[in-house]
Design a protein around this motif. Structure first.
Motif, PDB file in Angstrom:
ATOM      1  N   ILE A  64       0.826  -1.289   0.172  1.00  0.00           N
ATOM      2  CA  ILE A  64      -0.090   0.060   0.109  1.00  0.00           C
ATOM      3  C   ILE A  64       0.962   1.232   0.015  1.00  0.00           C
ATOM      4  N   LEU A  65       0.506   2.211  -0.685  1.00  0.00           N
ATOM      5  CA  LEU A  65       1.370   3.318  -0.907  1.00  0.00           C
ATOM      6  C   LEU A  65       1.041   4.344   0.420  1.00  0.00           C
ATOM      7  N   ARG A  66       2.170   4.956   0.468  1.00  0.00           N
ATOM      8  CA  ARG A  66       2.184   6.138   1.627  1.00  0.00           C
ATOM      9  C   ARG A  66       0.913   6.930   1.613  1.00  0.00           C
ATOM     10  N   GLY A  67       0.421   7.234   2.631  1.00  0.00           N
ATOM     11  CA  GLY A  67      -0.751   8.274   2.770  1.00  0.00           C
ATOM     12  C   GLY A  67      -2.027   7.386   2.626  1.00  0.00           C
ATOM     13  N   GLY A  68      -2.120   6.506   2.418  1.00  0.00           N
ATOM     14  CA  GLY A  68      -3.498   5.551   2.683  1.00  0.00           C
ATOM     15  C   GLY A  68      -4.189   5.874   1.463  1.00  0.00           C
ATOM     16  N   ALA A  69      -5.726   5.763   1.639  1.00  0.00           N
ATOM     17  CA  ALA A  69      -6.574   5.754   0.704  1.00  0.00           C
ATOM     18  C   ALA A  69      -6.412   7.178   0.049  1.00  0.00           C
ATOM     19  N   LYS A  70      -6.798   7.178  -1.325  1.00  0.00           N
ATOM     20  CA  LYS A  70      -6.707   8.519  -2.233  1.00  0.00           C
ATOM     21  C   LYS A  70      -8.217   8.601  -2.696  1.00  0.00           C
ATOM     22  N   GLY A  71      -8.377  10.020  -3.068  1.00  0.00           N
ATOM     23  CA  GLY A  71      -9.702  10.314  -3.437  1.00  0.00           C
ATOM     24  C   GLY A  71     -10.357  11.411  -2.367  1.00  0.00           C
ATOM     25  N   PRO A  72     -11.435  11.907  -2.891  1.00  0.00           N
ATOM     26  CA  PRO A  72     -12.206  11.762  -4.085  1.00  0.00           C
ATOM     27  C   PRO A  72     -11.409  12.710  -5.154  1.00  0.00           C
ATOM     28  N   GLY A  73     -11.529  12.304  -6.404  1.00  0.00           N
ATOM     29  CA  GLY A  73     -11.008  13.321  -7.275  1.00  0.00           C
ATOM     30  C   GLY A  73      -9.961  12.307  -8.362  1.00  0.00           C
ATOM     31  N   LEU A  74      -8.889  12.970  -8.814  1.00  0.00           N
ATOM     32  CA  LEU A  74      -7.976  12.563  -9.645  1.00  0.00           C
ATOM     33  C   LEU A  74      -6.840  12.204  -8.746  1.00  0.00           C
ATOM     34  N   PHE A  75      -6.129  10.809  -9.299  1.00  0.00           N
ATOM     35  CA  PHE A  75      -5.023  10.440  -8.794  1.00  0.00           C
ATOM     36  C   PHE A  75      -4.205   9.841  -9.899  1.00  0.00           C
ATOM     37  N   PHE A  76      -2.950   9.628  -9.940  1.00  0.00           N
ATOM     38  CA  PHE A  76      -1.814   9.072 -10.919  1.00  0.00           C
ATOM     39  C   PHE A  76      -1.415   7.632 -10.307  1.00  0.00           C
ATOM     40  N   ILE A  77      -1.471   6.819 -11.289  1.00  0.00           N
ATOM     41  CA  ILE A  77      -0.714   5.219 -10.830  1.00  0.00           C
ATOM     42  C   ILE A  77       0.206   5.120 -11.988  1.00  0.00           C
ATOM     43  N   LEU A  78       1.281   4.115 -11.965  1.00  0.00           N
ATOM     44  CA  LEU A  78       2.299   3.609 -12.877  1.00  0.00           C
ATOM     45  C   LEU A  78       1.460   2.493 -13.544  1.00  0.00           C
ATOM     46  N   PRO A  79       1.393   2.452 -14.782  1.00  0.00           N
ATOM     47  CA  PRO A  79       0.792   1.333 -15.397  1.00  0.00           C
ATOM     48  C   PRO A  79       1.357  -0.280 -15.263  1.00  0.00           C
ATOM     49  N   CYS A  80       2.666  -0.207 -14.948  1.00  0.00           N
ATOM     50  CA  CYS A  80       3.233  -1.647 -14.790  1.00  0.00           C
ATOM     51  C   CYS A  80       3.368  -2.078 -13.236  1.00  0.00           C
ATOM     52  N   THR A  81       3.320  -1.259 -12.453  1.00  0.00           N
ATOM     53  CA  THR A  81       3.838  -1.651 -11.161  1.00  0.00           C
ATOM     54  C   THR A  81       2.591  -1.442 -10.010  1.00  0.00           C
ATOM     55  N   ASP A  82       1.710  -0.526 -10.456  1.00  0.00           N
ATOM     56  CA  ASP A  82       0.502   0.027  -9.480  1.00  0.00           C
ATOM     57  C   ASP A  82      -0.705  -0.879  -9.762  1.00  0.00           C
ATOM     58  N   SER A  83      -1.335  -0.982  -8.921  1.00  0.00           N
ATOM     59  CA  SER A  83      -2.881  -1.502  -8.880  1.00  0.00           C
ATOM     60  C   SER A  83      -3.767  -0.742  -7.859  1.00  0.00           C
ATOM     61  N   PHE A  84      -5.090  -0.598  -8.050  1.00  0.00           N
ATOM     62  CA  PHE A  84      -5.876  -0.111  -6.923  1.00  0.00           C
ATOM     63  C   PHE A  84      -7.153  -0.765  -6.916  1.00  0.00           C
ATOM     64  N   ILE A  85      -7.853  -0.408  -5.783  1.00  0.00           N
ATOM     65  CA  ILE A  85      -9.175  -1.142  -5.319  1.00  0.00           C
ATOM     66  C   ILE A  85      -9.959   0.131  -4.877  1.00  0.00           C
ATOM     67  N   ASN A  86     -11.079   0.282  -5.508  1.00  0.00           N
ATOM     68  CA  ASN A  86     -12.009   1.322  -4.992  1.00  0.00           C
ATOM     69  C   ASN A  86     -12.846   0.660  -3.800  1.00  0.00           C
ATOM     70  N   VAL A  87     -13.159   1.612  -2.759  1.00  0.00           N
ATOM     71  CA  VAL A  87     -13.805   1.042  -1.607  1.00  0.00           C
ATOM     72  C   VAL A  87     -15.087   2.204  -1.492  1.00  0.00           C
ATOM     73  N   ASP A  88     -16.329   1.621  -1.244  1.00  0.00           N
ATOM     74  CA  ASP A  88     -17.300   2.562  -1.387  1.00  0.00           C
ATOM     75  C   ASP A  88     -17.491   2.838   0.121  1.00  0.00           C
ATOM     76  N   MET A  89     -17.860   4.281   0.395  1.00  0.00           N
ATOM     77  CA  MET A  89     -17.673   4.841   1.743  1.00  0.00           C
ATOM     78  C   MET A  89     -19.176   4.913   2.254  1.00  0.00           C
ATOM     79  N   ARG A  90     -20.073   4.782   1.619  1.00  0.00           N
ATOM     80  CA  ARG A  90     -21.609   5.196   1.812  1.00  0.00           C
ATOM     81  C   ARG A  90     -22.121   4.150   2.819  1.00  0.00           C
ATOM     82  N   THR A  91     -23.303   4.401   3.509  1.00  0.00           N
ATOM     83  CA  THR A  91     -23.866   3.395   4.532  1.00  0.00           C
ATOM     84  C   THR A  91     -24.472   2.476   3.757  1.00  0.00           C
TER      85      THR A  91
END
Length: 275
Positions: A64-91
């Motif tokens: 996991i990258l430094r800083g924890g969760a990203k968002g909302p809005g734009l963020f950048f990843i590296l195509p070959c080494t990075d992957s991400f998971i979206n987490v829904d924060m609603r009730t």
């Protein structure tokens, strides 16, 4: 030693880039170089967007990258080494399936409910448990059975708010390590066996009949006391009996009856019998 080990692990999780090793850094630099070479085509693979109610957990070479969760809005990843998971924060709400529970006084009841929860820490919800939603559902079922097993039938029927509050506290404490916040728990319905329903209905009906008989007996007793007092008053004044007799005739005549019965004193009848 345990405390020191926990501090070292927390520092490593906050600064994961320092543990990727030499090969990891080589892969990251190669990915950056490939991104720069393939500009501007690669930019569309690097830019990601998360919605207002979502957070993104970015993994770089599995960490996991430094800083924890990203968002909302734009963020950048590296195509070959990075992957991400979206987490829904609603009730999120879900129904607890009906649970067959044996109460403290050995009565089998079927109870269901509803749970409201939300993800409070997206990083913990992804890193500490495989499926937070499924785990919360299963935990809610077992907690419902455990809490109701310590109550008798009368407490279950009358203290639903207390039971719901106890379940909420237990679930909130158990899911804290998963980054889950249980906001509310409600007991929807308590279903009793058919035989028990009939027995309770018969008991309630018998109780109502007993109260009705007691009320009727009290009314008759009060009426008899009033009649006794009225007879004593009439006995003191003989003319009062005649006035009461005339009042009764007036009441009967007002109803337009064709037949009126005149009561005669027994003394008059005895005089005719003697003759």
């Amino acid at each position: 030693k345990v405390k020191l080990l926990h501090v070292k692990r927390s520092e490593a999780s906050e600064n994961p880039d320092s543990d990727i090793g030499l090969c990891g850094w080589i892969l990251v630099l190669f990915s950056m170089l490939l991104t720069l070479v393939t500009l501007p085509i690669s930019i569309w693979m690097c830019i990601k967007i998360v919605k207002e109610y979502e957070r993104a957990i970015i993994f770089r070479l599995g960490r996991i990258l430094r800083g924890g969760a990203k968002g909302p809005g734009l963020f950048f990843i590296l195509p070959c080494t990075d992957s991400f998971i979206n987490v829904d924060m609603r009730t999120i709400t879900f129904d607890i399936p009906p649970q067959e529970v044996l109460t403290k006084d050995s009565v089998t009841v079927s109870v269901d409910g509803v749970v409201y929860y939300r993800v409070q820490n997206a990083t913990l919800a992804v890193a500490n448990i495989t499926n937070a939603d499924a785990a919360t559902r299963l935990l809610a079922q077992t907690t419902l059975r455990n809490v109701l097993g310590t109550k008798n039938l009368a407490e279950i029927l009358s203290d639903r708010e207390e039971i719901a509050h106890s379940m909420q506290s237990t679930l909130d404490d158990a899911t804290d390590d998963w980054g889950i916040k249980v906001e509310r728990v409600e007991i929807k319905d308590v279903k009793l066996p058919l035989q028990l329903q009939r027995a309770m209905a018969a008991e309630a009906e018998a109780s109502r009949e007993a109260r009705a008989k007691v009320i009727a007996a009290e009314g008759e007793m009060n009426a008899s006391r009033a009649l006794k007092e009225a007879s004593l008053v009439i006995a003191e004044s003989p003319s009062a009996l005649q006035l009461r007799y005339l009042q009764t005739l007036n009441t009967i005549a007002a109803e337009k009856n064709s037949t009126i019965i005149f009561p005669l004193p027994l003394e008059m009848m005895q005089a005719f019998i003697k003759q």
